[in-house]
Design a protein around this motif. Sequence first.
Motif: not given
Length: 221
Positions: A117-118, A122-126
């Motif tokens: 789930y790119p 990325m949303a979680i990382k951000t």
Amino acid sequence: MKFAVIGLGSFGSYVAKTLYEMGHEVVAIDENKARVDDLKNLATRAIHMDAAGKENLQAVGITDMDIVVVSSGPSMESSILTTLFLSEMGVEKIIAKALNEDHAKILDAVGATEVIYPEKDMAIKTALRLSNPNILEYLPLVSGLRVQEIAAPEKFIGKSLKELDLRNKYGILVMAIKEIIPERTTFMPKADFVVKDSDILIILGEEKQLKKLDAKKSLNP
């Protein structure tokens, strides 16, 4: 290694280009001719075709690939059919990009060996970086574990790992410390290692414990 990347949208194109620049053999496939043309010099082979057809996949020797990445953009049907055909043809490693959780369940059911789930990742990382500026990078692992890379918080500086006592306080293991001055990485640092302001800590722990650590202002011990 031999890779095939099916679907050359933003994600697929970057995957194909990066793998090729790393020296791997890459077959880039898309039904959009313009996207294929853009990758002609950035892949071993760039092929214009509809991958949601078993005959087409067989014709390009897809079973010779070590890993096939399926990233067919907004078309769920296309990615599902492609994944199904790859599985039926015996491709051992199929990494499929999912648009949502329902899509992921179907991809898993039809034979994807790994679903990614790119956008979600990325949303979680951000969100993690925004909520705690000390977090530089993180990697989720199995069973609720994750590896996290953090800049040395102010409260850590000048203290030894023994004084910080992260293992007993939070159940967190300091796996390595990247030092900028001098430039080196110390794996499994000893208890008497004193943290400097330029150090980057690579830590391992359960997500719930890391969240407790994150909840402390500036990762206060």
